[in-house]
Design a protein around this motif. Structure first.
Motif, PDB file in Angstrom:
ATOM      1  N   LYS A   1       0.829  -1.199   0.000  1.00  0.00           N
ATOM      2  CA  LYS A   1       0.000   0.000   0.000  1.00  0.00           C
ATOM      3  C   LYS A   1       0.869   1.256   0.000  1.00  0.00           C
ATOM      4  O   LYS A   1       0.596   2.222  -0.715  1.00  0.00           O
ATOM      5  CB  LYS A   1      -0.922   0.018   1.222  1.00  0.00           C
ATOM      6  N   ILE A   2       1.908   1.221   0.831  1.00  0.00           N
ATOM      7  CA  ILE A   2       2.808   2.367   0.935  1.00  0.00           C
ATOM      8  C   ILE A   2       3.435   2.679  -0.429  1.00  0.00           C
ATOM      9  O   ILE A   2       3.540   3.838  -0.845  1.00  0.00           O
ATOM     10  CB  ILE A   2       3.915   2.101   1.980  1.00  0.00           C
ATOM     11  N   LYS A   3       3.853   1.651  -1.143  1.00  0.00           N
ATOM     12  CA  LYS A   3       4.472   1.843  -2.461  1.00  0.00           C
ATOM     13  C   LYS A   3       3.483   2.456  -3.454  1.00  0.00           C
ATOM     14  O   LYS A   3       3.873   3.251  -4.317  1.00  0.00           O
ATOM     15  CB  LYS A   3       5.012   0.518  -2.991  1.00  0.00           C
ATOM     16  N   VAL A   4       2.214   2.083  -3.322  1.00  0.00           N
ATOM     17  CA  VAL A   4       1.183   2.663  -4.186  1.00  0.00           C
ATOM     18  C   VAL A   4       1.026   4.153  -3.883  1.00  0.00           C
ATOM     19  O   VAL A   4       0.888   4.979  -4.795  1.00  0.00           O
ATOM     20  CB  VAL A   4      -0.163   1.938  -4.000  1.00  0.00           C
ATOM     21  N   TYR A   5       1.049   4.511  -2.597  1.00  0.00           N
ATOM     22  CA  TYR A   5       0.898   5.917  -2.212  1.00  0.00           C
ATOM     23  C   TYR A   5       1.972   6.790  -2.845  1.00  0.00           C
ATOM     24  O   TYR A   5       1.716   7.948  -3.210  1.00  0.00           O
ATOM     25  CB  TYR A   5       0.972   6.089  -0.687  1.00  0.00           C
TER      26      TYR A   5
ATOM     27  N   ASN B   1       4.164  10.295  -6.398  1.00  0.00           N
ATOM     28  CA  ASN B   1       4.696  11.362  -5.558  1.00  0.00           C
ATOM     29  C   ASN B   1       6.052  10.964  -4.999  1.00  0.00           C
ATOM     30  O   ASN B   1       6.182   9.884  -4.420  1.00  0.00           O
ATOM     31  CB  ASN B   1       3.758  11.652  -4.378  1.00  0.00           C
ATOM     32  N   LYS B   2       7.039  11.831  -5.173  1.00  0.00           N
ATOM     33  CA  LYS B   2       8.348  11.543  -4.604  1.00  0.00           C
ATOM     34  C   LYS B   2       8.318  11.673  -3.092  1.00  0.00           C
ATOM     35  O   LYS B   2       9.019  10.965  -2.380  1.00  0.00           O
ATOM     36  CB  LYS B   2       9.400  12.501  -5.178  1.00  0.00           C
ATOM     37  N   VAL B   3       7.532  12.635  -2.617  1.00  0.00           N
ATOM     38  CA  VAL B   3       7.445  12.866  -1.176  1.00  0.00           C
ATOM     39  C   VAL B   3       5.985  12.976  -0.759  1.00  0.00           C
ATOM     40  O   VAL B   3       5.131  13.370  -1.545  1.00  0.00           O
ATOM     41  CB  VAL B   3       8.195  14.154  -0.759  1.00  0.00           C
ATOM     42  N   LEU B   4       5.715  12.602   0.475  1.00  0.00           N
ATOM     43  CA  LEU B   4       4.397  12.765   1.069  1.00  0.00           C
ATOM     44  C   LEU B   4       4.570  13.300   2.489  1.00  0.00           C
ATOM     45  O   LEU B   4       5.489  12.896   3.199  1.00  0.00           O
ATOM     46  CB  LEU B   4       3.647  11.426   1.125  1.00  0.00           C
ATOM     47  N   SER B   5       3.695  14.199   2.864  1.00  0.00           N
ATOM     48  CA  SER B   5       3.735  14.687   4.232  1.00  0.00           C
ATOM     49  C   SER B   5       3.149  13.634   5.160  1.00  0.00           C
ATOM     50  O   SER B   5       2.462  12.697   4.717  1.00  0.00           O
ATOM     51  CB  SER B   5       2.937  15.990   4.361  1.00  0.00           C
ATOM     52  N   ARG B   6       3.385  13.794   6.432  1.00  0.00           N
ATOM     53  CA  ARG B   6       2.834  12.874   7.419  1.00  0.00           C
ATOM     54  C   ARG B   6       1.300  12.851   7.342  1.00  0.00           C
ATOM     55  O   ARG B   6       0.676  11.794   7.383  1.00  0.00           O
ATOM     56  CB  ARG B   6       3.292  13.286   8.820  1.00  0.00           C
TER      57      ARG B   6
ATOM     58  N   LEU C   1       0.161  10.826   4.332  1.00  0.00           N
ATOM     59  CA  LEU C   1       0.308   9.390   4.581  1.00  0.00           C
ATOM     60  C   LEU C   1      -0.810   8.873   5.489  1.00  0.00           C
ATOM     61  O   LEU C   1      -1.405   7.821   5.230  1.00  0.00           O
ATOM     62  CB  LEU C   1       1.663   9.104   5.222  1.00  0.00           C
ATOM     63  N   ILE C   2      -1.076   9.607   6.551  1.00  0.00           N
ATOM     64  CA  ILE C   2      -2.124   9.199   7.490  1.00  0.00           C
ATOM     65  C   ILE C   2      -3.473   9.165   6.795  1.00  0.00           C
ATOM     66  O   ILE C   2      -4.280   8.244   7.002  1.00  0.00           O
ATOM     67  CB  ILE C   2      -2.157  10.155   8.710  1.00  0.00           C
TER      68      ILE C   2
ATOM     69  N   TYR D   1       8.048  12.444   4.164  1.00  0.00           N
ATOM     70  CA  TYR D   1       8.558  11.095   3.951  1.00  0.00           C
ATOM     71  C   TYR D   1       8.816  10.808   2.479  1.00  0.00           C
ATOM     72  O   TYR D   1       8.201  11.392   1.587  1.00  0.00           O
ATOM     73  CB  TYR D   1       7.548  10.059   4.470  1.00  0.00           C
ATOM     74  N   THR D   2       9.725   9.873   2.259  1.00  0.00           N
ATOM     75  CA  THR D   2       9.977   9.356   0.926  1.00  0.00           C
ATOM     76  C   THR D   2      10.238   7.858   1.050  1.00  0.00           C
ATOM     77  O   THR D   2      10.445   7.335   2.152  1.00  0.00           O
ATOM     78  CB  THR D   2      11.188  10.053   0.276  1.00  0.00           C
ATOM     79  N   LEU D   3      10.234   7.139  -0.083  1.00  0.00           N
ATOM     80  CA  LEU D   3      10.549   5.718  -0.060  1.00  0.00           C
ATOM     81  C   LEU D   3      12.040   5.524   0.176  1.00  0.00           C
ATOM     82  O   LEU D   3      12.858   6.391  -0.139  1.00  0.00           O
ATOM     83  CB  LEU D   3      10.141   5.056  -1.378  1.00  0.00           C
ATOM     84  N   GLU D   4      12.396   4.354   0.692  1.00  0.00           N
ATOM     85  CA  GLU D   4      13.781   4.088   1.066  1.00  0.00           C
ATOM     86  C   GLU D   4      14.743   4.143  -0.120  1.00  0.00           C
ATOM     87  O   GLU D   4      15.912   4.464   0.053  1.00  0.00           O
ATOM     88  CB  GLU D   4      13.894   2.727   1.768  1.00  0.00           C
ATOM     89  N   ASN D   5      14.263   3.880  -1.328  1.00  0.00           N
ATOM     90  CA  ASN D   5      15.172   3.877  -2.471  1.00  0.00           C
ATOM     91  C   ASN D   5      15.176   5.203  -3.226  1.00  0.00           C
ATOM     92  O   ASN D   5      15.768   5.324  -4.286  1.00  0.00           O
ATOM     93  CB  ASN D   5      14.808   2.749  -3.441  1.00  0.00           C
ATOM     94  N   GLU D   6      14.503   6.210  -2.686  1.00  0.00           N
ATOM     95  CA  GLU D   6      14.471   7.517  -3.320  1.00  0.00           C
ATOM     96  C   GLU D   6      15.404   8.480  -2.596  1.00  0.00           C
ATOM     97  O   GLU D   6      15.364   8.607  -1.378  1.00  0.00           O
ATOM     98  CB  GLU D   6      13.040   8.090  -3.285  1.00  0.00           C
TER      99      GLU D   6
END
Length: 241
Positions: A8-12, A16-21, A24-25, A61-66
């Motif tokens: 789900k997180i990967k879909v979010y 978007n390269k970044v998402l605010s808290r 995400l919530i 936040y961003t994904l770990e590989n970004e």
């Protein structure tokens, strides 16, 4: 932790390269409506511990590989962005400072500019509004005016038209340009980026080395600004070195 939360997180983050808290919530509440705030906070903490998501700055936040370009937004930029959003909540805009490029350069420019880009229909109103609170505000200065006056001025504020579909993102509740947009704009606006023109290859190479560059997004924007061929050549030159 539910097995499907990582997917789900990967879909979010797909678009978007970044998402605010808060973003995400909001997404997690849609997919897991029964979760309490404490449950969500617990899972966000676990996702960070597993390096599924990472903070690039507080509450973003961003994904770990970004490796996302996340420059510092000072109080002046925050004040300008707040004023624009308060008075014109529905327009598209972004704000930034040319000093953000210093980390990519060998020689540090003596001058820096605050840049505000606003959709064409509102650019005049924003210019008038900001001129009441800030000094040295200029609207779409031409090359001659830039050379005679702005190039020797300390931290002028330059207001420009924001081109449609410009790559932007929200950082600390401020809309800023993505690095992909800035790199393309450097190929076009030789007045604003006069200090960077002699180091374009080095800047591009540094940008690719330090951050994840979305080439498809960058090329789409370059195409809209009729610089796709020039960008392609620049990328080929830089990556070949």
């Amino acid at each position: 932790m539910p097995k499907n939360i990582e997917n789900k997180i990967k879909v979010y983050f797909k678009d978007n390269k970044v998402l605010s808290r808060d973003q995400l919530i909001c997404e997690l509440r849609k997919d897991f409506p029964s979760w309490s705030s404490n449950t969500i906070n617990t899972y966000l903490y676990k996702l960070k511990k597993k390096d599924i998501i990472n903070n690039i700055t507080r509450g973003v936040y961003t994904l770990e590989n970004e490796r996302v370009f996340g420059p510092k937004t000072d109080s002046r930029l925050k004040k300008i962005a707040t004023k624009i959003h308060k008075n014109y909540p529905f327009i598209n805009y972004c704000v930034w400072n040319t000093s953000w490029l210093n980390d990519f350069m060998l020689h540090q420019p003596f001058k820096q500019f605050t840049v505000i880009e606003v959709e064409k229909s509102a650019v005049e109103q924003v210019f008038v509004n900001l001129s009441y609170d800030f000094k040295n505000v200029y609207l779409n200065p031409d090359s001659l005016f830039f050379e005679r006056y702005i190039s020797t001025m300390e931290d002028a504020i330059i207001i420009k038209n924001l081109h449609s579909e410009s790559p932007t993102m929200k950082l600390n509740n401020i809309v800023v340009p993505m690095l992909e947009k800035i790199l393309v704009d450097m190929l076009i606006d030789e007045d604003l980026f006069s200090a960077q023109q002699g180091e374009l290859d080095y800047i591009f190479k540094s940008a690719y080395k330090k951050y994840t560059i979305n080439e498809s997004k960058m090329k789409r924007y370059a195409s809209r600004r009729n610089r796709e061929t020039e960008l392609e050549k620049r990328i080929n030159i830089v990556l070949a070195k």
